[in-house]
Design a protein around this motif. Structure first.
Motif, mmCIF file in Angstrom:
data_model
loop_
_atom_site.group_PDB
_atom_site.id
_atom_site.type_symbol
_atom_site.label_atom_id
_atom_site.label_comp_id
_atom_site.label_asym_id
_atom_site.label_seq_id
_atom_site.Cartn_x
_atom_site.Cartn_y
_atom_site.Cartn_z
ATOM 1 N N ILE A 158 19.181 12.236 14.322
ATOM 2 C CA ILE A 158 19.163 10.978 14.890
ATOM 3 C C ILE A 158 18.200 9.948 14.238
ATOM 4 C CG2 ILE A 158 18.716 9.756 16.984
ATOM 5 C CD1 ILE A 158 19.274 12.574 18.438
ATOM 6 N N PRO A 159 18.790 9.057 13.469
ATOM 7 C CA PRO A 159 17.793 8.113 12.707
ATOM 8 C C PRO A 159 16.946 7.107 13.821
ATOM 9 C CG PRO A 159 20.098 7.368 12.739
ATOM 10 C CD PRO A 159 20.198 8.533 13.430
ATOM 11 N N PHE A 160 15.916 6.826 13.436
ATOM 12 C CA PHE A 160 15.103 5.828 14.375
ATOM 13 C C PHE A 160 14.421 4.754 13.308
ATOM 14 C CE2 PHE A 160 12.101 9.147 13.210
ATOM 15 C CZ PHE A 160 10.864 8.640 12.819
ATOM 16 N N GLN A 161 14.204 3.705 13.863
ATOM 17 C CA GLN A 161 13.669 2.640 13.094
ATOM 18 C C GLN A 161 12.039 2.445 13.194
ATOM 19 O OE1 GLN A 161 15.392 0.529 11.174
ATOM 20 N NE2 GLN A 161 16.965 2.050 11.642
ATOM 21 N N VAL A 162 11.262 2.427 12.379
ATOM 22 C CA VAL A 162 9.801 2.073 12.246
ATOM 23 C C VAL A 162 9.296 0.877 11.334
ATOM 24 C CG1 VAL A 162 9.349 3.906 10.823
ATOM 25 C CG2 VAL A 162 7.417 3.161 12.365
ATOM 26 N N ASP A 163 8.472 -0.047 11.677
ATOM 27 C CA ASP A 163 7.964 -0.919 10.802
ATOM 28 C C ASP A 163 7.409 -0.221 9.658
ATOM 29 O OD1 ASP A 163 6.818 -3.841 10.570
ATOM 30 O OD2 ASP A 163 5.235 -2.435 10.017
ATOM 31 N N PRO A 164 7.620 -0.746 8.483
ATOM 32 C CA PRO A 164 7.437 -0.214 7.159
ATOM 33 C C PRO A 164 5.927 0.064 6.984
ATOM 34 C CG PRO A 164 9.002 -1.875 6.696
ATOM 35 C CD PRO A 164 8.845 -1.943 8.101
ATOM 36 N N PHE A 165 5.086 -1.249 7.427
ATOM 37 C CA PHE A 165 3.627 -1.101 7.445
ATOM 38 C C PHE A 165 3.309 -0.145 8.229
ATOM 39 C CE2 PHE A 165 -0.511 -2.735 9.083
ATOM 40 C CZ PHE A 165 -1.123 -2.418 7.946
ATOM 41 N N ARG A 166 3.667 -0.048 9.460
ATOM 42 C CA ARG A 166 2.967 1.076 10.502
ATOM 43 C C ARG A 166 3.378 2.648 9.905
ATOM 44 N NH1 ARG A 166 4.897 -2.279 15.857
ATOM 45 N NH2 ARG A 166 2.897 -3.166 16.205
ATOM 46 N N LYS A 167 4.414 2.469 9.171
ATOM 47 C CA LYS A 167 5.024 3.826 8.616
ATOM 48 C C LYS A 167 3.814 4.254 7.605
ATOM 49 C CE LYS A 167 8.748 5.960 6.215
ATOM 50 N NZ LYS A 167 10.083 5.918 5.778
ATOM 51 N N HIS A 168 3.541 3.327 6.842
ATOM 52 C CA HIS A 168 2.624 3.438 5.615
ATOM 53 C C HIS A 168 1.286 4.112 6.242
ATOM 54 C CE1 HIS A 168 -0.020 2.736 2.178
ATOM 55 N NE2 HIS A 168 -0.570 2.058 2.787
ATOM 56 N N CYS A 169 0.885 3.375 7.322
ATOM 57 C CA CYS A 169 -0.309 3.520 8.128
ATOM 58 C C CYS A 169 -0.415 5.418 8.648
ATOM 59 C CB CYS A 169 -0.955 2.699 8.950
ATOM 60 S SG CYS A 169 -1.046 0.934 8.504
ATOM 61 N N LEU A 170 0.534 5.603 9.172
ATOM 62 C CA LEU A 170 0.649 6.794 9.724
ATOM 63 C C LEU A 170 0.801 8.024 8.713
ATOM 64 C CD1 LEU A 170 2.919 6.446 13.078
ATOM 65 C CD2 LEU A 170 0.634 6.745 12.832
ATOM 66 N N LEU A 171 1.735 7.741 7.453
ATOM 67 C CA LEU A 171 1.872 8.715 6.530
ATOM 68 C C LEU A 171 0.411 8.787 5.881
ATOM 69 C CD1 LEU A 171 5.388 7.729 5.038
ATOM 70 C CD2 LEU A 171 4.799 9.600 6.412
ATOM 71 N N GLY A 172 -0.270 7.984 5.621
ATOM 72 C CA GLY A 172 -1.515 7.886 4.816
ATOM 73 C C GLY A 172 -2.657 8.239 5.946
ATOM 74 N N GLY A 173 -2.594 8.089 7.250
ATOM 75 C CA GLY A 173 -3.625 8.325 8.177
ATOM 76 C C GLY A 173 -4.521 7.375 7.851
ATOM 77 N N LEU A 174 -4.036 6.106 8.069
ATOM 78 C CA LEU A 174 -5.036 4.976 7.658
ATOM 79 C C LEU A 174 -4.967 4.256 8.909
ATOM 80 C CD1 LEU A 174 -3.320 3.936 4.339
ATOM 81 C CD2 LEU A 174 -5.362 5.067 4.800
ATOM 82 N N ASP A 175 -6.382 3.995 9.561
ATOM 83 C CA ASP A 175 -6.578 3.085 10.847
ATOM 84 C C ASP A 175 -7.179 1.934 10.146
ATOM 85 O OD1 ASP A 175 -9.125 3.943 9.809
ATOM 86 O OD2 ASP A 175 -9.581 4.939 11.832
#
Length: 204
Positions: A158-175
């Motif tokens: 099931i595909p879902f949408q996520v904001d690219p910037f927020r995706k980048h932050c989560l993938l990188g563990g960036l607060d």
């Protein structure tokens, strides 16, 4: 902040609409500014009797959902006050992903900032995922952030949408601090060029 890449985990079905932040973490537990230790109080009024004993009918008090890392909830999750303690408490319990038809905006934003992935999917799909979750620990869901897919136990994607910037932050563990430190070299370079005569903050 821990990275979020791919999560395969037990999902807890919580088919309740309009779960507000006071239900997630009641106001009496907001005396701390620490992000740890709140997991035992998450959903406190729903989880515990007046004497502190577990309510047997609440999903997170049941096996295998005591170890759930995914929550499949109802509509308008995280409404109410803007308390950041709500995602802190969920994360401290072990929840890394929440799937629901919709989220309150402030809770949605706070979740990303604290390493939780909120996924908005149509109610009919959420209903199917809650049915999957109700099958127990052998029917785990997979959330693949890189591919933006939720994978059901039967293999359906099931595909879902996520904001690219927020995706980048989560993938990188960036607060917010991590994002700033990504530019540490540029910051150091700038500071090295500041003239010696520039006024400095005392103690800096």
């Amino acid at each position: 902040m821990d990275k979020f890449t791919t999560l395969t985990a037990i999902a807890a079905p919580l088919n309740i609409d309009n779960i507000d932040t006071d239900k997630i973490i009641p106001a009496r537990f907001l005396k701390t500014i620490k992000r740890t230790g709140l997991g035992k109080s998450v959903f406190a009024d729903m989880r515990y009797n007046a004497d502190g004993s577990d309510k047997a009918d609440f999903v997170l008090n049941q096996e295998p959902y005591r170890k759930a890392q995914i929550l499949v909830a109802g509509d308008n999750f995280g409404c109410g006050s803007s308390r950041e303690h709500a995602p802190w408490a969920l994360l401290d319990f072990g929840i890394r992903c929440i799937i629901a038809p919709s989220f309150a905006d402030i809770f949605f934003n706070n979740s990303f900032k604290n390493g939780i992935l909120p996924i908005a999917l149509p109610e009919d799909i959420c209903a199917k995922l809650r049915e999957d979750a109700a099958m127990g620990g052998n029917a785990r869901l997979t959330v693949d952030l890189e591919r933006q897919m939720v994978v059901r136990p039967n293999g359906e994607e099931i595909p879902f949408q996520v904001d690219p910037f927020r995706k980048h932050c989560l993938l990188g563990g960036l607060d917010d601090i991590g994002l700033t430190l990504e530019h540490a070299a540029a910051i150091d370079s700038y500071e090295s060029k500041i003239p010696a005569w520039t006024p400095k903050i005392q103690g800096a």
